[in-house]
Design an enzyme around this catalytic site. Structure first.
Site, PDB file in Angstrom:
ATOM      1  N   HIS A   7       0.828  -1.209   0.000  1.00  0.00           N
ATOM      2  CA  HIS A   7       0.000   0.000   0.000  1.00  0.00           C
ATOM      3  C   HIS A   7       0.861   1.257   0.000  1.00  0.00           C
ATOM      4  O   HIS A   7       2.043   1.221   0.322  1.00  0.00           O
ATOM      5  CB  HIS A   7      -0.977   0.041   1.184  1.00  0.00           C
ATOM      6  CG  HIS A   7      -0.340   0.026   2.544  1.00  0.00           C
ATOM      7  ND1 HIS A   7      -0.072  -1.141   3.225  1.00  0.00           N
ATOM      8  CD2 HIS A   7       0.078   1.022   3.360  1.00  0.00           C
ATOM      9  CE1 HIS A   7       0.476  -0.861   4.398  1.00  0.00           C
ATOM     10  NE2 HIS A   7       0.585   0.458   4.503  1.00  0.00           N
ATOM     11  N   GLU A 130       7.558   0.917   5.180  1.00  0.00           N
ATOM     12  CA  GLU A 130       7.001  -0.120   6.044  1.00  0.00           C
ATOM     13  C   GLU A 130       7.229  -1.460   5.367  1.00  0.00           C
ATOM     14  O   GLU A 130       7.072  -1.573   4.144  1.00  0.00           O
ATOM     15  CB  GLU A 130       5.491   0.141   6.214  1.00  0.00           C
ATOM     16  CG  GLU A 130       4.776  -0.897   7.077  1.00  0.00           C
ATOM     17  CD  GLU A 130       3.279  -0.600   7.235  1.00  0.00           C
ATOM     18  OE1 GLU A 130       2.726   0.171   6.417  1.00  0.00           O
ATOM     19  OE2 GLU A 130       2.676  -1.156   8.165  1.00  0.00           O
TER      20      GLU A 130
HETATM   21 CO    CO Z   1       1.052   1.244   6.341  1.00  0.00          CO
END
Ligand code: CO
Length: 134
Positions: A7, A130
């Site tokens: 994402h 991330e």
């Molecule tokens: Co995230």
């Protein structure tokens, strides 16, 4: 080592307005807001054919998103998330290469219920990265 783009997370100053824009103007499949108290955020997931967008809004005192919005009042890309198969071996490899892992260095359970880690933006071209184990 890294796999798919899981994402792109965008910090927004108005979650309802951003959700409505993605739903109506961009015609995206936009979910309901979800509180993530452990991460100090309310998240709206947007499903795209090849990845997801996450709209982030501060939740509670001391949210990391509030500081970001203070510096970027109209919002902005907050982080990108890459998938990895084994987050601990990814972490050990990255640390051995000199990359800094934020926080304690131990994975936390992220917004999708899977272990995540964050890498220092100064080590990755100014981008907060991330890693999510899938
Ligand atoms: Co995230």
């Amino acid at each position: 080592m890294i796999g798919r783009l899981n994402h792109v997370a965008i910090a927004v100053p108005d979650l309802d307005a951003a959700s409505a824009q993605y739903r109506t103007m961009l015609g995206a499949n936009v979910g309901a807001p979800q509180d993530e108290p452990d991460h100090g955020v309310t998240v709206v997931f947007i499903e795209l054919p090849n990845t997801k967008i996450e709209l982030l809004f501060p939740l509670g005192e001391g949210s990391p998103i509030q500081g970001f919005l203070d510096k970027n009042p109209s919002g902005g890309i907050h982080h990108i998330c890459y998938e990895v198969e084994d987050i601990l071996s990814a972490r050990d490899h990255l640390q051995s290469e000199g990359a800094r892992v934020l926080g304690s260095g131990e994975p936390k359970i992220g917004a999708h219920g899977k272990p995540v880690l964050f890498l220092h933006p100064k080590d990755f071209q100014g981008t907060l990265v991330e890693l999510e184990q899938v």
